[in-house]
Design a protein around this motif. Sequence first.
Motif: not given
Length: 291
Positions: A70-71, A140-145
């Motif tokens: 998550e970001v 980045y290797v992250i969620d898109d939410d």
Amino acid sequence: MKVIKNYLFLLFLIISLVSCSSDDTENGTNNPDNNLNPLEYYQELNVPYGNNSDQVFDIYLPANRTLETEVMILVHGGGWSAGDKNDMNGFKDFLRSEFPNMGIVNINYRLADENNQPYPMQINDITSIINHLKTKQDYYVIDDDFAFIGVSAGAHLSLLWSYAFDVNNNIDMVCSIVGPTNFTDPAYLNNTNPELQILLDLYGLDATTEYLEEVSPYHRVTASAPPTILFYGGLDPLVPTTQGTAMRDKLQDLGVTHEFTLYPNAGHGWIGLDLLDTSFKLKAFIEAHFD
């Protein structure tokens, strides 16, 4: 003692309007395929997302992340015409301490002046940031939410984007700390505070009711809005209590998951037990709806 110091430092950022910018950059190690190594911590400051010098953000990504990491996006205050992402570094430190597996993006946006109104300029900047992060999700290797924590003007922008411009339902949670919500509130339209009026005039000296509704989260929210947590001060000279209570009532009527806290003796920021209460409630809300 360490926890208390972190929370007290958080206060400075809640009430701060202007801070200095940073041009330092520290990068992690890239994979041979040009994507970042998700096993390593990654940090980069002043990542450009546009051609203006204000269109930059800082990104902090944990080690051992995945495409479900998550970001949280941090949005500073400053009356739409001042402030800097460094004002939110206390929130960044708080999140890194309490949520070590969460990514953080701390943003700057173009500031309003006599020639450039906040809307839609600043909303467009947030859209550009969201699109940038989604386009580079694999890199980045992250969620898109994502989720927002905004303070003052930054809280207004966070709510407005989440309620009216999140067409792909990418926002899972939004936090408003002393954020304006309704520019048609009589407490704003009939105010006698010169300092407040200067800020409101950024949205136009003769703005129509239709336009004021367009830039008001209160008038744009729908039943599909993300979980929302609101914090307000009962003695705030810039954001009347009704900005919070009316937003609370609207969320209640729409059936949107929300929490609301009013500190009766606080202004545009608070300290002591009120500040600790904010920190504990925000942490619990993040854990319930985003972590």
